[in-house]
Design a protein around this motif. Structure first.
Motif, mmCIF file in Angstrom:
data_model
loop_
_atom_site.group_PDB
_atom_site.id
_atom_site.type_symbol
_atom_site.label_atom_id
_atom_site.label_comp_id
_atom_site.label_asym_id
_atom_site.label_seq_id
_atom_site.Cartn_x
_atom_site.Cartn_y
_atom_site.Cartn_z
ATOM 1 N N ARG A 118 0.836 -1.208 0.000
ATOM 2 C CA ARG A 118 0.000 0.000 0.000
ATOM 3 C C ARG A 118 0.868 1.255 0.000
ATOM 4 N N VAL A 119 1.951 1.228 0.760
ATOM 5 C CA VAL A 119 2.874 2.374 0.776
ATOM 6 C C VAL A 119 3.453 2.586 -0.622
ATOM 7 N N ARG A 120 3.912 1.516 -1.260
ATOM 8 C CA ARG A 120 4.520 1.618 -2.596
ATOM 9 C C ARG A 120 3.513 2.079 -3.649
ATOM 10 N N GLU A 121 2.253 1.797 -3.426
ATOM 11 C CA GLU A 121 1.194 2.217 -4.339
ATOM 12 C C GLU A 121 1.014 3.735 -4.332
ATOM 13 N N HIS A 122 1.295 4.368 -3.193
ATOM 14 C CA HIS A 122 0.998 5.791 -3.036
ATOM 15 C C HIS A 122 2.215 6.710 -3.012
ATOM 16 N N TYR A 123 3.401 6.162 -2.823
ATOM 17 C CA TYR A 123 4.584 7.009 -2.648
ATOM 18 C C TYR A 123 5.719 6.572 -3.571
ATOM 19 N N ASP A 124 6.455 7.561 -4.089
ATOM 20 C CA ASP A 124 7.605 7.250 -4.942
ATOM 21 C C ASP A 124 8.812 6.874 -4.064
ATOM 22 N N ASP A 125 9.926 6.549 -4.699
ATOM 23 C CA ASP A 125 11.091 6.056 -3.958
ATOM 24 C C ASP A 125 11.602 7.054 -2.923
ATOM 25 N N ASP A 126 11.700 8.332 -3.297
ATOM 26 C CA ASP A 126 12.175 9.337 -2.336
ATOM 27 C C ASP A 126 11.207 9.475 -1.165
ATOM 28 N N GLN A 127 9.927 9.428 -1.444
ATOM 29 C CA GLN A 127 8.934 9.522 -0.374
ATOM 30 C C GLN A 127 8.973 8.295 0.533
ATOM 31 N N VAL A 128 9.186 7.128 -0.041
ATOM 32 C CA VAL A 128 9.307 5.911 0.776
ATOM 33 C C VAL A 128 10.533 6.022 1.681
ATOM 34 N N ALA A 129 11.644 6.462 1.123
ATOM 35 C CA ALA A 129 12.851 6.641 1.940
ATOM 36 C C ALA A 129 12.574 7.629 3.078
ATOM 37 N N ALA A 130 11.867 8.706 2.761
ATOM 38 C CA ALA A 130 11.541 9.702 3.782
ATOM 39 C C ALA A 130 10.599 9.132 4.838
ATOM 40 N N LEU A 131 9.604 8.366 4.428
ATOM 41 C CA LEU A 131 8.673 7.759 5.389
ATOM 42 C C LEU A 131 9.386 6.798 6.331
ATOM 43 N N VAL A 132 10.247 5.951 5.772
ATOM 44 C CA VAL A 132 10.993 5.013 6.611
ATOM 45 C C VAL A 132 11.894 5.787 7.576
ATOM 46 N N GLY A 133 12.575 6.810 7.075
ATOM 47 C CA GLY A 133 13.416 7.642 7.942
ATOM 48 C C GLY A 133 12.608 8.348 9.012
ATOM 49 N N LEU A 134 11.431 8.840 8.643
ATOM 50 C CA LEU A 134 10.569 9.535 9.591
ATOM 51 C C LEU A 134 10.119 8.607 10.720
ATOM 52 N N VAL A 135 9.694 7.408 10.365
ATOM 53 C CA VAL A 135 9.256 6.446 11.385
ATOM 54 C C VAL A 135 10.425 6.105 12.313
#
Length: 160
Positions: A113-130
């Protein structure tokens, strides 16, 4: 409740705070502020960090987030006020925060679901944020920093 220790009263603690702020500054351009605050608020609620919950609730409100949505973050699964993309990020925040509760960590379903809504940079940012909010929550809980007194923009000095 009195804090046990003022981390920022020490040279080492201040250096840790500045480096944490530097990582956060890398994350900021990749994700909307409202999403960052919702994710941080949810992880802080799970971890029982009153200080961080206070920070992210007030920062979100100061940037225009509604009281309704802030009040429903803890019950986001049973609410209609979050987008599918926000739901994916909140699920990642929960599963990434509750690592000890699940032997596989973040589920394949949530990751998809995360990959469906966010690009690679956003995924990296989300993981870093968590990861970063969980680290901040540990500081707050270990040091018993109470919530309630934070003023929006209070961490701006760490960015200097």
């Amino acid at each position: 409740m009195e804090p046990r220790f003022d981390l920022f009263a020490t040279e080492t603690g201040t250096r840790i705070g500045k480096r944490t702020a530097a990582v956060t500054a890398v994350i900021e351009p990749a994700l909307p502020k409202s999403l960052r605050e919702l994710v941080c608020l949810r992880a802080s609620q799970i971890n029982g960090c009153g200080f961080c919950a206070d920070v992210h609730n007030k920062e979100a409100a100061a940037s225009g987030e509604s009281a309704l949505r802030l009040g429903l973050v803890a019950a986001w699964r049973e609410s209609t006020v979050f987008t599918d993309a926000e739901r994916a990020a909140l699920a990642l925040a929960e599963e990434g925060t509750r690592l000890a509760d699940a032997h596989q960590g973040v589920s394949d379903e949530t990751w998809a679901r995360v990959r469906e809504h966010y690009d690679d940079d956003q995924v990296a940012a989300l993981v870093g944020l968590v990861a970063m909010i969980n680290a901040a929550n540990r500081f707050g809980v270990i040091l018993r920093r109470p919530g309630g007194s934070y003023e929006p923009g209070g961490f701006a000095a760490l960015r200097d």
